[in-house]
Design a protein around this motif. Structure first.
Motif, PDB file in Angstrom:
ATOM      1  N   THR A 100       0.831  -1.273  -0.455  1.00  0.00           N
ATOM      2  CA  THR A 100      -0.384  -0.312  -0.149  1.00  0.00           C
ATOM      3  C   THR A 100       0.575   1.272   0.255  1.00  0.00           C
ATOM      4  OG1 THR A 100      -0.244   0.098   2.275  1.00  0.00           O
ATOM      5  CG2 THR A 100      -1.503  -1.485   1.603  1.00  0.00           C
ATOM      6  N   GLU A 101       1.866   1.181   0.799  1.00  0.00           N
ATOM      7  CA  GLU A 101       2.933   2.253   0.621  1.00  0.00           C
ATOM      8  C   GLU A 101       3.769   2.425  -0.686  1.00  0.00           C
ATOM      9  OE1 GLU A 101       5.934   2.347   4.225  1.00  0.00           O
ATOM     10  OE2 GLU A 101       4.134   2.143   5.288  1.00  0.00           O
ATOM     11  N   ASN A 102       4.315   1.465  -1.159  1.00  0.00           N
ATOM     12  CA  ASN A 102       4.874   0.842  -2.199  1.00  0.00           C
ATOM     13  C   ASN A 102       3.770   2.135  -3.416  1.00  0.00           C
ATOM     14  OD1 ASN A 102       7.250   0.375  -1.225  1.00  0.00           O
ATOM     15  ND2 ASN A 102       6.521  -1.640  -1.691  1.00  0.00           N
ATOM     16  N   VAL A 103       2.816   1.364  -2.976  1.00  0.00           N
ATOM     17  CA  VAL A 103       1.363   1.903  -4.744  1.00  0.00           C
ATOM     18  C   VAL A 103       1.078   3.580  -4.017  1.00  0.00           C
ATOM     19  CG1 VAL A 103      -0.628   1.369  -5.452  1.00  0.00           C
ATOM     20  CG2 VAL A 103       0.759  -0.052  -5.084  1.00  0.00           C
ATOM     21  N   SER A 104       0.787   3.232  -2.528  1.00  0.00           N
ATOM     22  CA  SER A 104       0.823   5.788  -2.641  1.00  0.00           C
ATOM     23  C   SER A 104       1.622   6.637  -3.443  1.00  0.00           C
ATOM     24  CB  SER A 104       0.122   5.481  -1.633  1.00  0.00           C
ATOM     25  OG  SER A 104       0.052   6.646  -0.808  1.00  0.00           O
ATOM     26  N   PHE A 105       3.029   5.830  -3.254  1.00  0.00           N
ATOM     27  CA  PHE A 105       4.004   6.515  -3.332  1.00  0.00           C
ATOM     28  C   PHE A 105       4.073   6.515  -5.667  1.00  0.00           C
ATOM     29  CE2 PHE A 105       8.500   7.597  -4.773  1.00  0.00           C
ATOM     30  CZ  PHE A 105       8.867   8.989  -3.850  1.00  0.00           C
ATOM     31  N   LEU A 106       4.082   5.908  -5.619  1.00  0.00           N
ATOM     32  CA  LEU A 106       4.135   5.801  -7.552  1.00  0.00           C
ATOM     33  C   LEU A 106       2.833   6.127  -7.605  1.00  0.00           C
ATOM     34  CD1 LEU A 106       5.874   2.115  -7.148  1.00  0.00           C
ATOM     35  CD2 LEU A 106       6.742   3.783  -8.215  1.00  0.00           C
ATOM     36  N   THR A 107       1.535   5.845  -7.272  1.00  0.00           N
ATOM     37  CA  THR A 107       0.742   6.517  -7.878  1.00  0.00           C
ATOM     38  C   THR A 107       0.768   7.542  -7.675  1.00  0.00           C
ATOM     39  OG1 THR A 107      -0.563   4.659  -7.058  1.00  0.00           O
ATOM     40  CG2 THR A 107      -1.547   7.310  -7.634  1.00  0.00           C
ATOM     41  N   GLU A 108       1.335   8.946  -6.935  1.00  0.00           N
ATOM     42  CA  GLU A 108       1.191  10.009  -6.896  1.00  0.00           C
ATOM     43  C   GLU A 108       2.436  10.541  -7.810  1.00  0.00           C
ATOM     44  OE1 GLU A 108       1.176  14.000  -6.127  1.00  0.00           O
ATOM     45  OE2 GLU A 108       0.046  12.902  -5.304  1.00  0.00           O
ATOM     46  N   ALA A 109       3.014   9.837  -7.568  1.00  0.00           N
ATOM     47  CA  ALA A 109       5.456  10.157  -8.464  1.00  0.00           C
ATOM     48  C   ALA A 109       4.604  10.079  -9.731  1.00  0.00           C
ATOM     49  CB  ALA A 109       6.022   8.995  -8.399  1.00  0.00           C
ATOM     50  N   LEU A 110       4.045   9.197 -10.700  1.00  0.00           N
ATOM     51  CA  LEU A 110       3.309   8.955 -11.656  1.00  0.00           C
ATOM     52  C   LEU A 110       2.382   9.200 -12.424  1.00  0.00           C
ATOM     53  CD1 LEU A 110       4.778   5.366 -11.822  1.00  0.00           C
ATOM     54  CD2 LEU A 110       5.916   6.505 -13.008  1.00  0.00           C
ATOM     55  N   GLY A 111       1.643  10.461 -11.389  1.00  0.00           N
ATOM     56  CA  GLY A 111       0.286  11.015 -11.727  1.00  0.00           C
ATOM     57  C   GLY A 111      -0.714   9.852 -12.133  1.00  0.00           C
ATOM     58  N   VAL A 112      -0.829   9.208 -11.358  1.00  0.00           N
ATOM     59  CA  VAL A 112      -2.015   7.432 -12.136  1.00  0.00           C
ATOM     60  C   VAL A 112      -3.002   8.222 -11.902  1.00  0.00           C
ATOM     61  CG1 VAL A 112      -2.792   5.441 -11.513  1.00  0.00           C
ATOM     62  CG2 VAL A 112      -0.330   5.263 -11.737  1.00  0.00           C
ATOM     63  N   GLY A 113      -4.215   8.594 -12.710  1.00  0.00           N
ATOM     64  CA  GLY A 113      -5.550   9.794 -12.199  1.00  0.00           C
ATOM     65  C   GLY A 113      -5.576  10.966 -13.243  1.00  0.00           C
ATOM     66  N   LYS A 114      -4.207  10.837 -12.942  1.00  0.00           N
ATOM     67  CA  LYS A 114      -3.952  12.692 -13.732  1.00  0.00           C
ATOM     68  C   LYS A 114      -4.250  12.394 -15.123  1.00  0.00           C
ATOM     69  CE  LYS A 114      -2.671  14.223  -9.178  1.00  0.00           C
ATOM     70  NZ  LYS A 114      -1.536  15.317  -8.637  1.00  0.00           N
ATOM     71  N   SER A 115      -2.640  11.359 -15.010  1.00  0.00           N
ATOM     72  CA  SER A 115      -2.819  11.132 -16.512  1.00  0.00           C
ATOM     73  C   SER A 115      -3.423   9.694 -17.054  1.00  0.00           C
ATOM     74  CB  SER A 115      -0.866  10.973 -16.613  1.00  0.00           C
ATOM     75  OG  SER A 115      -0.593  12.186 -16.482  1.00  0.00           O
ATOM     76  N   PHE A 116      -4.191  10.086 -18.363  1.00  0.00           N
ATOM     77  CA  PHE A 116      -4.941   8.697 -18.493  1.00  0.00           C
ATOM     78  C   PHE A 116      -4.292   7.754 -18.831  1.00  0.00           C
ATOM     79  CE2 PHE A 116      -4.308  10.281 -22.771  1.00  0.00           C
ATOM     80  CZ  PHE A 116      -4.225   9.349 -23.391  1.00  0.00           C
ATOM     81  N   ASP A 117      -2.967   7.957 -19.225  1.00  0.00           N
ATOM     82  CA  ASP A 117      -2.606   6.945 -20.362  1.00  0.00           C
ATOM     83  C   ASP A 117      -1.136   6.361 -19.104  1.00  0.00           C
ATOM     84  OD1 ASP A 117      -1.133   8.893 -20.327  1.00  0.00           O
ATOM     85  OD2 ASP A 117      -0.001   9.068 -21.928  1.00  0.00           O
ATOM     86  N   VAL A 118      -1.371   6.784 -17.755  1.00  0.00           N
ATOM     87  CA  VAL A 118      -0.304   6.200 -16.509  1.00  0.00           C
ATOM     88  C   VAL A 118      -1.401   5.269 -15.751  1.00  0.00           C
ATOM     89  CG1 VAL A 118       1.093   6.072 -15.381  1.00  0.00           C
ATOM     90  CG2 VAL A 118       1.022   8.014 -16.523  1.00  0.00           C
ATOM     91  N   ILE A 119      -1.237   3.877 -16.673  1.00  0.00           N
ATOM     92  CA  ILE A 119      -2.173   2.869 -15.878  1.00  0.00           C
ATOM     93  C   ILE A 119      -1.517   2.366 -14.584  1.00  0.00           C
ATOM     94  CG2 ILE A 119      -3.794   1.386 -15.976  1.00  0.00           C
ATOM     95  CD1 ILE A 119      -3.882   1.856 -19.016  1.00  0.00           C
ATOM     96  N   TYR A 120      -2.535   1.987 -13.082  1.00  0.00           N
ATOM     97  CA  TYR A 120      -1.847   0.686 -12.384  1.00  0.00           C
ATOM     98  C   TYR A 120      -3.408  -0.210 -12.090  1.00  0.00           C
ATOM     99  CZ  TYR A 120      -2.472  -0.788  -7.887  1.00  0.00           C
ATOM    100  OH  TYR A 120      -2.191  -1.607  -6.247  1.00  0.00           O
TER     101      TYR A 120
END
Length: 493
Positions: free
Chosen positions: A20-40
């Protein structure tokens, strides 16, 4: 607005054992949800929660599907001990897989195209290089066309370009060193050389210069890189030779040059180069030596004409008494409505305007543009007295000489020399022409490309090498590599 210290924090951050910590950090750093083409993509394999990060459009769908299908068959509990090692060496059959615990490396990998798999309870993640880039086919380059020879050329995809080179040089000493440049762009750059031929000092100098570049990005790819490498930006003469032909690149590697490949560019930089590297063309080596030598002499003559014809014509127009009577027909019979200097200057600007218009004109309309320029503008300009026939003739010869130059960058440099000589001659007549010529020669004399004299083998003089430049000798007769490169192995077998 992102804190300026975030990027530094990412460099120091490492993976934790909590997904959960890794996903939270990477989601924020990569802009998941803000950029449509970056997917988790949350997943579960063998009873272990996992997360897959990738960029839509880079990932190969078929490879990604095969990997996930294979992993879904893992039985519960099989990943309870050393999950990353088991995934990497047993369950993921894809070849290009590596593990890392650095967040900065993971972020760069995702944005470069590979998939990243993070696993709950593991301190490392897997980088799976299952990517593909939008790419065109390796078509023949527009600038370096040949009548006979290979029709493949470099593309904007780095791995394609290195493969095209290796196809022609299957030497185990061929090295392809990978470096990333640009804080934001993370542009892929490759230094290529033959390890048992190229000078170590030359390779080290290029490597250090590239690694010392501190810039946000290289959006203009190799041209931006060149300006950072040499920094003599107000010298019009090119310090590298660009080529889009893999066979030309391979020839220079064999001679001992170092090549620089930049991702997103279809051109490869050849370093170091001299003036004479820019006046040779692959077509000369696709013909018999006698024919190749003749083509080279014609090209030399056209290049000299592109530099001197217009300034000398202006000088003769300003000082007609210096021209022999039998050549008097070259000058206009009567003075025009506009001074000859202004005529030539306007025509020079017109040629550049036409060139730029041709570049921005769709191919289907390019022929029409040429007809308009040749038949309407040129003919009417002469009729109304704006230009003389002689001025158009000499400008046309100069333009042909410029376009006959194999290196586009060198052709533009000689164009700058011609304009300088034209302006100096127009204002100061013969003294201006001589001053401009002397300044041009002094500039060439003191110009060096990576400590290689720009006028070699003329200065410093090397007879055999200069003869090889002036006369296209048979390939079996070329048994020595250029001494200016200080190759480890000076003999070509």
């Amino acid at each position: 607005m992102r804190n300026p210290n975030v990027r530094e924090a990412q460099k120091k951050q490492v993976l934790s054992t909590k997904l959960t910590e890794n996903v939270s950090f990477l989601t924020e750093a990569l802009g998941v949800g803000k950029s449509f083409d970056v997917i988790y993509r949350p997943l579960e394999f063998g009873g272990r929660a996992c997360g897959l990060f990738f960029v839509d459009g880079f990932a190969k769908d078929d490879v990604m599907n095969l990997i996930t299908i294979n992993l879904s068959r893992i039985e519960r509990g099989e990943l309870s001990i050393d999950a990353i090692a088991k995934l990497m060496y047993t369950y993921i059959g894809y070849v290009e897989v590596e593990k890392t615990n650095e967040m900065s490396k993971i972020i760069t990998a995702v944005l470069s195209g590979p998939l990243v798999l993070v696993v709950d309870g593991a301190e490392e993640a897997l980088i799976i290089d299952a990517r593909t880039y939008p790419a065109r086919s390796p078509d023949e380059p527009d600038i370096e066309r040949v009548v006979r020879g290979a029709r493949d050329g470099f593309t904007e995809t780095l791995v394609f370009n290195t493969a095209l080179t290796r196809r022609r040089l299957r030497d185990p000493s061929l090295r392809m060193e990978y470096i990333q440049i640009g804080v934001r762009s993370q542009t892929d750059v490759v230094i290529s050389y033959l390890e048992d031929v190229a000078d170590d000092k030359l390779v080290d100098e290029i490597r250090q210069r590239i690694k010392s570049i501190d810039v946000d990005g290289l959006p203009m790819a190799d041209k931006t890189l060149e300006e950072f490498l040499f920094k003599k930006n107000w010298n019009p003469f090119p310090f590298v030779r660009y080529t889009e032909r893999p066979d030309v690149a391979a020839v220079h590697l064999i001679e001992g040059h170092v090549l620089i490949y930049t991702d997103t560019s279809p051109s490869v930089m050849i370093t170091p180069t001299t003036l004479f590297h820019h006046v040779q063309h692959a077509e000369e080596y696709r013909q018999k030596p006698a024919v190749g030598a003749y083509l080279r002499w014609v090209r030399f003559a056209l290049m000299l004409a592109s530099i001197f014809f217009v300034p000398l014509f202006l000088l003769m127009s300003l000082e007609p008494e210096w021209l022999p009577k039998r050549l008097a027909f070259l000058l206009p019979e009567k003075a025009g409505n506009i001074p000859m200097f202004v005529q030539l200057l306007l025509a020079e600007i017109g040629i550049d305007a036409l060139r730029m218009a041709a570049i921005h004109t769709p191919s289907s309309l390019a022929t029409a543009l040429g007809l308009v320029a040749a038949l309407m503008i040129g003919d009417i300009a002469v009729e109304v007295g704006l230009l003389s026939n002689q001025a158009l003739l000499f400008l046309s010869i100069s333009a042909i000489g410029t376009f006959a130059t194999p290196s586009y960058e060198f052709g533009m440099a000689t164009r700058m020399v011609r304009l300088s000589l034209l302006i100096l001659t127009g204002f100061f007549h013969l003294p201006g022409f001589l001053i401009g010529l002397a300044a041009w020669l002094i500039l060439l004399l003191f110009t060096r490309s990576l400590n290689t004299p720009y006028l070699w083998p003329l200065l410093p003089f090397n007879g055999p090498a200069l003869l090889d430049v002036l006369v296209r000798s048979p390939v079996p007769a070329k048994t020595k590599r250029p001494k200016a490169l200080h190759p480890k192995d000076p003999t070509i077998k």
